[in-house]
Design a protein around this motif. Structure first.
Motif, PDB file in Angstrom:
ATOM      1  N   LEU A 106       0.809  -1.213   0.000  1.00  0.00           N
ATOM      2  CA  LEU A 106       0.000   0.000   0.000  1.00  0.00           C
ATOM      3  C   LEU A 106       0.848   1.271   0.000  1.00  0.00           C
ATOM      4  O   LEU A 106       0.481   2.280  -0.613  1.00  0.00           O
ATOM      5  CB  LEU A 106      -0.921   0.002   1.225  1.00  0.00           C
ATOM      6  CG  LEU A 106      -1.898   1.165   1.368  1.00  0.00           C
ATOM      7  CD1 LEU A 106      -2.973   1.080   0.292  1.00  0.00           C
ATOM      8  CD2 LEU A 106      -2.535   1.161   2.754  1.00  0.00           C
ATOM      9  N   PHE A 161     -10.218   0.709   4.532  1.00  0.00           N
ATOM     10  CA  PHE A 161     -10.842  -0.271   3.641  1.00  0.00           C
ATOM     11  C   PHE A 161     -11.010  -1.603   4.360  1.00  0.00           C
ATOM     12  O   PHE A 161     -10.426  -1.846   5.422  1.00  0.00           O
ATOM     13  CB  PHE A 161     -10.021  -0.462   2.363  1.00  0.00           C
ATOM     14  CG  PHE A 161      -8.590  -0.885   2.602  1.00  0.00           C
ATOM     15  CD1 PHE A 161      -8.238  -2.225   2.741  1.00  0.00           C
ATOM     16  CD2 PHE A 161      -7.581   0.070   2.673  1.00  0.00           C
ATOM     17  CE1 PHE A 161      -6.921  -2.603   2.953  1.00  0.00           C
ATOM     18  CE2 PHE A 161      -6.256  -0.304   2.885  1.00  0.00           C
ATOM     19  CZ  PHE A 161      -5.931  -1.639   3.025  1.00  0.00           C
ATOM     20  N   GLU A 163     -10.714  -5.698   3.420  1.00  0.00           N
ATOM     21  CA  GLU A 163     -10.215  -6.589   2.380  1.00  0.00           C
ATOM     22  C   GLU A 163     -10.592  -8.041   2.661  1.00  0.00           C
ATOM     23  O   GLU A 163     -10.567  -8.504   3.802  1.00  0.00           O
ATOM     24  CB  GLU A 163      -8.701  -6.463   2.210  1.00  0.00           C
ATOM     25  CG  GLU A 163      -7.873  -6.758   3.429  1.00  0.00           C
ATOM     26  CD  GLU A 163      -6.382  -6.662   3.158  1.00  0.00           C
ATOM     27  OE1 GLU A 163      -5.967  -6.652   1.984  1.00  0.00           O
ATOM     28  OE2 GLU A 163      -5.626  -6.620   4.147  1.00  0.00           O
ATOM     29  N   LEU A 244      -5.027  -7.497  -0.598  1.00  0.00           N
ATOM     30  CA  LEU A 244      -4.057  -6.552  -1.150  1.00  0.00           C
ATOM     31  C   LEU A 244      -2.784  -7.264  -1.565  1.00  0.00           C
ATOM     32  O   LEU A 244      -2.194  -6.952  -2.605  1.00  0.00           O
ATOM     33  CB  LEU A 244      -3.751  -5.459  -0.122  1.00  0.00           C
ATOM     34  CG  LEU A 244      -2.774  -4.369  -0.541  1.00  0.00           C
ATOM     35  CD1 LEU A 244      -3.257  -3.655  -1.795  1.00  0.00           C
ATOM     36  CD2 LEU A 244      -2.575  -3.372   0.593  1.00  0.00           C
ATOM     37  N   ALA A 295      -5.834   2.717  -2.280  1.00  0.00           N
ATOM     38  CA  ALA A 295      -6.735   1.580  -2.066  1.00  0.00           C
ATOM     39  C   ALA A 295      -7.803   1.513  -3.150  1.00  0.00           C
ATOM     40  O   ALA A 295      -8.150   0.427  -3.637  1.00  0.00           O
ATOM     41  CB  ALA A 295      -7.373   1.686  -0.682  1.00  0.00           C
ATOM     42  N   LEU A 300     -10.120  -2.075  -3.794  1.00  0.00           N
ATOM     43  CA  LEU A 300     -10.493  -2.584  -2.474  1.00  0.00           C
ATOM     44  C   LEU A 300     -11.818  -1.970  -2.026  1.00  0.00           C
ATOM     45  O   LEU A 300     -12.249  -0.927  -2.535  1.00  0.00           O
ATOM     46  CB  LEU A 300      -9.395  -2.262  -1.456  1.00  0.00           C
ATOM     47  CG  LEU A 300      -8.044  -2.934  -1.713  1.00  0.00           C
ATOM     48  CD1 LEU A 300      -6.993  -2.396  -0.742  1.00  0.00           C
ATOM     49  CD2 LEU A 300      -8.158  -4.445  -1.579  1.00  0.00           C
ATOM     50  N   ILE A 302     -13.669   0.236  -0.044  1.00  0.00           N
ATOM     51  CA  ILE A 302     -13.325   1.427   0.725  1.00  0.00           C
ATOM     52  C   ILE A 302     -14.331   1.636   1.848  1.00  0.00           C
ATOM     53  O   ILE A 302     -15.542   1.541   1.648  1.00  0.00           O
ATOM     54  CB  ILE A 302     -13.285   2.677  -0.174  1.00  0.00           C
ATOM     55  CG1 ILE A 302     -12.273   2.468  -1.293  1.00  0.00           C
ATOM     56  CG2 ILE A 302     -12.951   3.915   0.645  1.00  0.00           C
ATOM     57  CD1 ILE A 302     -10.864   2.207  -0.819  1.00  0.00           C
TER      58      ILE A 302
END
Length: 314
Positions: A106, A161, A163, A244, A295, A300, A302
């Motif tokens: 990230l 976020f 995931e 991620l 993100a 992803l 959010i």
């Protein structure tokens, strides 16, 4: 006499450029003046800082230690100036803690965006597990951390976020015969691989394994997501990995197959956190904006939130 800040600047400049003449030119002073000032420091400290020769100025063993400390002192002075002027958030230096399962994937783009917004702000990143991030935030080692919000009560939280979790299995595993989401029935009785117990991810995996009637490998705890992916490639078990991480893996030449995990509890929330009462609204806003933008780019889920959220994100 004690070394002055100007003398410390002279020492660091000579160390950086390797020659007294170049350092004097860079600092816009005469070489005899610079040499005299460094000689004065050497006399005061009772040790030589540089070996002079045709090859230039080389730090002595003690000189290297003085240079290291001088650099740190000058850095602190820069931070102090930034804090006093108030022109740069976080006093000019953002100490950011992050989960190792998040940071490498990230932060590269996010830190670049932060630098574009605040070019004078230094971002110092340290990766630690959930437990150590909590201790570091409480102790003041970090200004902000990126972690799982439920593990850090009584903090100012900006949700970023959510995931999904994915599984990774060897190419010759039966799971590789299909694509698409994997449910708990397909994983019944399997061995699961995860990080050590200091990570929230480990606790999630233990709960999932129990629900699937599986077990977590007790003879191996990964120190990184890469390590448990490689263990899965060897057939040692099924790795459970954050979304991620899987999105950042090269496509078409992996040693494992990735499939999303469709089960209750197979996800985790990620937030930007600060100690309650110490949040800087301006600083929080542009840091969270940079993280959210990255993100979104990864697709992803959010979790939009008000940067002025109260402790615990309530």
């Amino acid at each position: 006499m004690r070394p002055t800040l100007r003398q410390l600047e002279y020492i660091v400049a000579v160390a950086r450029l390797g020659q007294f003449g170049l350092a004097a030119e860079a600092l816009n002073v005469s070489q005899p003046s610079l040499s005299a000032q460094i000689s004065a420091v050497e006399e005061d400290l009772g040790t030589r800082l540089f070996k002079r020769g045709r090859a230039g100025a080389q730090p002595t063993a003690m000189g290297a230690e003085v240079i290291r400390r001088a650099q740190r002192i000058l850095g602190e002075v820069d931070d102090l100036r930034a804090a006093v002027t108030g022109g740069v958030p976080f006093g000019g230096r953002l100490r950011l803690g992050v989960l190792p399962s998040i940071g490498p994937y990230l932060l590269p783009k996010a830190v670049s965006a932060i630098h574009r917004t605040q070019p004078s702000l230094r971002v110092i990143v340290r990766e630690e597990n959930t437990r150590d991030l909590e201790q570091g935030l409480k102790a003041g080692r970090f200004d902000m951390i990126i972690s799982t919000p439920e593990d850090h009560p009584n903090t100012h939280q900006v949700r970023l976020f959510s995931e999904r979790l994915w599984i990774a299995a060897a190419l010759d595993d039966p799971l590789a015969a299909e694509s698409g989401p994997v449910d708990g029935n397909s994983l019944r009785g399997r061995i699961f691989l995860t990080l050590d117990s200091g990570h929230r991810l480990s606790r999630i995996v233990y709960a999932l394994a129990s629900g699937f009637g599986g077990v977590v490998a007790d003879d191996y705890e990964g120190t990184s997501l890469d390590s448990i992916r490689l263990m899965a490639a060897s057939g040692a078990g099924v790795a459970v990995l954050p979304e991620l991480y899987t999105l950042r893996q090269p496509q078409g030449h992996s040693e494992v197959i990735f499939r999303p995990l469709a089960a209750e509890g197979a996800s985790r929330d990620i937030a930007l956190l600060q100690r309650a009462g110490e949040e800087s609204q301006t600083g929080t806003a542009f840091v969270s904006a940079a993280l959210l933008d990255v993100a979104r780019g990864f697709g992803l889920n959010i979790r939009e939130a008000d940067p002025a959220a109260s402790p615990d994100g309530q």
